[in-house]
Design a protein around this motif. Structure first.
Motif, PDB file in Angstrom:
ATOM      1  N   LEU A  27       0.228   6.457 -21.139  1.00 24.14           N
ATOM      2  CA  LEU A  27      -1.157   6.051 -20.913  1.00 24.14           C
ATOM      3  C   LEU A  27      -2.021   7.234 -20.482  1.00 24.14           C
ATOM      4  O   LEU A  27      -3.201   7.301 -20.828  1.00 24.14           O
ATOM      5  CB  LEU A  27      -1.211   4.925 -19.879  1.00 24.14           C
ATOM      6  N   LEU A  48      -1.077   2.934 -27.051  1.00 24.20           N
ATOM      7  CA  LEU A  48      -1.382   1.628 -26.462  1.00 24.20           C
ATOM      8  C   LEU A  48      -0.209   0.668 -26.629  1.00 24.20           C
ATOM      9  O   LEU A  48       0.183  -0.027 -25.686  1.00 24.20           O
ATOM     10  CB  LEU A  48      -2.637   1.032 -27.105  1.00 24.20           C
ATOM     11  N   LEU A 100      -2.437  -4.504 -23.282  1.00 20.65           N
ATOM     12  CA  LEU A 100      -2.386  -3.215 -23.968  1.00 20.65           C
ATOM     13  C   LEU A 100      -1.827  -3.364 -25.374  1.00 20.65           C
ATOM     14  O   LEU A 100      -2.298  -2.713 -26.312  1.00 20.65           O
ATOM     15  CB  LEU A 100      -1.557  -2.215 -23.165  1.00 20.65           C
ATOM     16  N   ALA A 104      -3.860  -2.587 -28.834  1.00 17.58           N
ATOM     17  CA  ALA A 104      -3.348  -1.750 -29.922  1.00 17.58           C
ATOM     18  C   ALA A 104      -3.591  -2.423 -31.268  1.00 17.58           C
ATOM     19  O   ALA A 104      -3.950  -1.756 -32.246  1.00 17.58           O
ATOM     20  CB  ALA A 104      -1.855  -1.481 -29.728  1.00 17.58           C
TER      21      ALA A 104
END
Length: 121
Positions: A27, A48, A100, A104
């Motif tokens: 990250l 991601l 996350l 993505a």
């Protein structure tokens, strides 16, 4: 106490901690790539996705580790599905990891739309 079970717990904790630290590192690389003012790159999409999966993995391994600790060290089995309202809660961190992964997918769709838009012009 069984020595094999103790080593298993230690290895599980090391894997959990390693996954969490590597997820944070991924990250960090992602945030640095945002500062280059390029969006929807393959690196960002992969970061991601991988970061979300690693955070989910570490949270699930943490829950399994806590269950096994209570079972092995305290000789009791307990399951707790209560809601804890803090940022270190199991459910909050798991939701962040899933978010996350979802982000993505959004970036992947946006990348595809961006490519189609560039071909049209």
């Amino acid at each position: 106490m069984n020595e094999f079970a103790l080593w298993g717990l230690i290895i599980l904790e090391l894997i959990k901690t390693g996954a969490y630290i590597y997820g944070l590192y991924v990250l960090r690389k992602l945030i640095r790539s945002f500062f280059r003012n390029k969006l929807y790159t393959k690196l960002q999409i992969a970061s991601l996705n991988l970061g979300g999966r690693l955070i989910c993995l570490s949270v699930i391994l943490g829950a399994v580790s806590e269950f096994l600790k209570k079972m092995i060290l305290d000789n009791r089995i307990t399951l707790n599905f209560g809601m804890e309202f803090s940022f270190s809660s199991f459910w909050i961190i798991l939701a962040f990891g899933i978010f996350l992964i979802f982000l993505a997918k959004v970036f992947q769709n946006a990348r595809q739309l961006k490519k189609e838009n560039e071909l049209t012009i």
